[in-house]
Motif scaffolding. Structure first.
Motif, mmCIF file in Angstrom:
data_model
loop_
_atom_site.group_PDB
_atom_site.id
_atom_site.type_symbol
_atom_site.label_atom_id
_atom_site.label_comp_id
_atom_site.label_asym_id
_atom_site.label_seq_id
_atom_site.Cartn_x
_atom_site.Cartn_y
_atom_site.Cartn_z
ATOM 1 N N THR A 3 0.845 -1.187 0.000
ATOM 2 C CA THR A 3 0.000 0.000 0.000
ATOM 3 C C THR A 3 0.885 1.243 0.000
ATOM 4 O O THR A 3 1.793 1.364 0.830
ATOM 5 C CB THR A 3 -0.929 0.025 1.219
ATOM 6 N N ILE A 4 0.604 2.153 -0.925
ATOM 7 C CA ILE A 4 1.361 3.399 -1.066
ATOM 8 C C ILE A 4 0.439 4.540 -0.658
ATOM 9 O O ILE A 4 -0.523 4.862 -1.363
ATOM 10 C CB ILE A 4 1.837 3.595 -2.522
ATOM 11 N N LEU A 5 0.692 5.158 0.491
ATOM 12 C CA LEU A 5 -0.066 6.325 0.928
ATOM 13 C C LEU A 5 0.609 7.581 0.389
ATOM 14 O O LEU A 5 1.818 7.774 0.576
ATOM 15 C CB LEU A 5 -0.117 6.404 2.452
ATOM 16 N N ALA A 6 -0.163 8.436 -0.270
ATOM 17 C CA ALA A 6 0.381 9.657 -0.867
ATOM 18 C C ALA A 6 -0.433 10.850 -0.393
ATOM 19 O O ALA A 6 -1.605 11.003 -0.758
ATOM 20 C CB ALA A 6 0.343 9.559 -2.387
ATOM 21 N N GLY A 7 0.172 11.685 0.435
ATOM 22 C CA GLY A 7 -0.515 12.867 0.928
ATOM 23 C C GLY A 7 -0.751 13.868 -0.186
ATOM 24 O O GLY A 7 0.193 14.300 -0.848
ATOM 25 N N GLU A 8 -2.006 14.242 -0.395
ATOM 26 C CA GLU A 8 -2.320 15.183 -1.463
ATOM 27 C C GLU A 8 -1.709 16.556 -1.223
ATOM 28 O O GLU A 8 -1.526 17.331 -2.164
ATOM 29 C CB GLU A 8 -3.840 15.294 -1.627
ATOM 30 N N GLY A 9 -1.385 16.851 0.032
ATOM 31 C CA GLY A 9 -0.742 18.116 0.345
ATOM 32 C C GLY A 9 0.773 18.065 0.338
ATOM 33 O O GLY A 9 1.431 19.070 0.631
ATOM 34 N N ASP A 10 1.340 16.903 0.001
ATOM 35 C CA ASP A 10 2.802 16.756 0.016
ATOM 36 C C ASP A 10 3.350 17.169 -1.349
ATOM 37 O O ASP A 10 3.812 16.345 -2.139
ATOM 38 C CB ASP A 10 3.177 15.313 0.349
ATOM 39 N N ILE A 11 3.270 18.478 -1.624
ATOM 40 C CA ILE A 11 3.571 18.972 -2.964
ATOM 41 C C ILE A 11 4.642 20.057 -2.964
ATOM 42 O O ILE A 11 4.745 20.839 -3.912
ATOM 43 C CB ILE A 11 2.294 19.481 -3.656
ATOM 44 N N GLU A 12 5.463 20.122 -1.921
ATOM 45 C CA GLU A 12 6.575 21.066 -1.982
ATOM 46 C C GLU A 12 7.546 20.609 -3.060
ATOM 47 O O GLU A 12 7.751 19.407 -3.278
ATOM 48 C CB GLU A 12 7.284 21.163 -0.632
ATOM 49 N N THR A 13 8.116 21.562 -3.774
ATOM 50 C CA THR A 13 9.025 21.254 -4.882
ATOM 51 C C THR A 13 10.472 21.556 -4.551
ATOM 52 O O THR A 13 11.353 21.392 -5.401
ATOM 53 C CB THR A 13 8.612 22.029 -6.140
ATOM 54 N N SER A 14 10.735 21.980 -3.331
ATOM 55 C CA SER A 14 12.114 22.199 -2.877
ATOM 56 C C SER A 14 12.106 22.148 -1.365
ATOM 57 O O SER A 14 11.051 22.175 -0.727
ATOM 58 C CB SER A 14 12.654 23.546 -3.364
ATOM 59 N N GLY A 15 13.288 22.072 -0.796
ATOM 60 C CA GLY A 15 13.390 22.025 0.649
ATOM 61 C C GLY A 15 14.433 21.018 1.087
ATOM 62 O O GLY A 15 14.822 20.128 0.313
ATOM 63 N N PRO A 16 14.911 21.128 2.329
ATOM 64 C CA PRO A 16 16.018 20.284 2.787
ATOM 65 C C PRO A 16 15.689 18.812 2.877
ATOM 66 O O PRO A 16 16.596 17.979 2.837
ATOM 67 C CB PRO A 16 16.336 20.862 4.174
ATOM 68 N N SER A 17 14.392 18.458 2.988
ATOM 69 C CA SER A 17 14.052 17.045 3.140
ATOM 70 C C SER A 17 13.599 16.398 1.833
ATOM 71 O O SER A 17 13.340 15.194 1.804
ATOM 72 C CB SER A 17 12.955 16.870 4.191
ATOM 73 N N LEU A 18 13.490 17.171 0.750
ATOM 74 C CA LEU A 18 13.023 16.619 -0.526
ATOM 75 C C LEU A 18 14.219 16.242 -1.389
ATOM 76 O O LEU A 18 15.016 17.109 -1.757
ATOM 77 C CB LEU A 18 12.165 17.634 -1.272
ATOM 78 N N PRO A 19 14.393 14.971 -1.718
ATOM 79 C CA PRO A 19 15.517 14.583 -2.573
ATOM 80 C C PRO A 19 15.490 15.331 -3.903
ATOM 81 O O PRO A 19 14.444 15.454 -4.546
ATOM 82 C CB PRO A 19 15.306 13.082 -2.772
#
Length: 335
Positions: free
Chosen positions: A238-254
């Motif tokens: 099961t893959i849970l995908a937060g609809e609000g997880d849409i940042e396109t930059s930041g220290p935690s986003l690969p």
């Protein structure tokens, strides 16, 4: 001889930036290794003899004993050895104690034994040692397969059985963010017999189910074959995908090129992974048993995603949308 067992207290959630830069967590600093002159099983059993939170260091004799893992756990008073076990993989904050605490409400409601194996930055520095399983040495060579850290959760379950804390031969396993990276790569590289269910939430990027791309972009170059690819595609992930997880930059986003190629943000990358799996399964002539579950209102929130995973597993549905909206406004989770 005094058993060296740490009883850890809950810690309050921290912001993402604090988690990225903060010093070692107090619970980690206080942890004392079990007495090496004694068998581990009775010490593990003693740690969880009383209900509530407990933590103990696990020196993995079948893996990499020089790199310990801290087992942050919770056992409700009503739990019995035949009740479910949930293994929780923390995010980049290396905050297994917080992730354990995210599951306490579900543990009490459903009589769950919660174990959060915690890979400290001191022993397992950076994504290469945690998210990517320490599969590759610093020079890029493939390390012995029994030293990949993806074998730890199954061996933790075996230790729980030896200690008499569970009679279950399978556990459920959840991972969020970096823990979601860790977990789907575990399922890509390890046997699945120890896990009756697996759910990932909001990984930053994915290892694609193909041998045509080298690990960690794909499954190639580390000794895996079609058997591992088809086993992964057949597993009910099961893959849970937060609809609000849409940042396109930041220290935690690969932001490595392979990650960016999967989409501008985590929500898009989840769809890329799911679609790639469907296409790969069709090429192999098998069904892809993955499920992609968009989660309304929720961004990169480990607490909310933990509760969503528990609700899907034990109640058969996501929490009500009004509840999700409230959690989304609160934004009180952790990486």
């Amino acid at each position: 001889m005094r058993r060296r067992i740490l009883l850890a207290a809950a810690l309050l959630p921290a912001t993402a930036l604090a988690q990225r830069r903060r010093p070692p967590r107090p619970a980690d600093l206080a942890a004392i290794r079990p007495d090496p002159a004694m068998p581990f099983a009775p010490q593990l059993a003693a740690a969880f003899a009383a209900p509530g939170r407990a933590s103990i260091v696990f020196e993995d004799p079948a893996g990499d004993p020089d790199r310990p893992v801290i087992l942050h756990g919770y056992r409700p008073a009503a739990h019995r050895p035949e009740d479910p076990v949930v293994i929780v993989q923390h995010g980049m904050g290396r905050n297994g104690d917080e992730y354990r605490d995210f599951w306490i409400e579900a543990a009490e409601r459903h009589r769950l034994l919660i174990l959060a194996p915690t890979f400290s930055d001191a022993a397992w520095p950076g994504a290469a040692h945690y998210n990517n399983g320490f599969v590759l040495a610093a020079d890029g060579t493939v390390r012995p397969r029994d030293r990949w850290n993806y074998g730890v959760p199954a061996r933790v379950l075996a230790a729980l059985r030896e200690a008499g804390l569970t009679t279950r031969i399978q556990a459920r396993i959840f991972g969020h963010s970096a823990g979601g990276q860790y977990l789907h790569r575990l399922l890509s590289t390890q046997p699945h017999a120890s896990f009756e269910a697996a759910t990932i939430g909001n990984p930053g990027w994915y290892t694609l189910p193909t041998l045509d791309r080298r690990f960690p972009e794909g499954m190639g170059g580390i000794g895996l074959g079609d058997a591992e690819v088809t086993a992964l595609l057949s597993y009910p992930l099961t893959i849970l995908a937060g609809e609000g997880d849409i940042e396109t930059s930041g220290p935690s986003l690969p932001s490595n090129p392979e990650a960016i190629a999967q989409g501008p943000h985590r929500f898009a990358r989840a769809r890329t992974y799911f679609d790639f799996g469907q296409a790969a399964a069709a090429r192999h002539g098998i069904a892809c048993n993955w499920r992609l579950v968009p989660v309304p209102h929720i961004g990169h929130d480990g607490a909310a995603m933990s509760r969503c995973a528990a609700s899907l597993w034990f109640e058969g549905r996501l929490p009500p949308e009004s509840t999700l909206a409230h959690w989304g406004r609160a934004k009180a989770g952790a990486l």
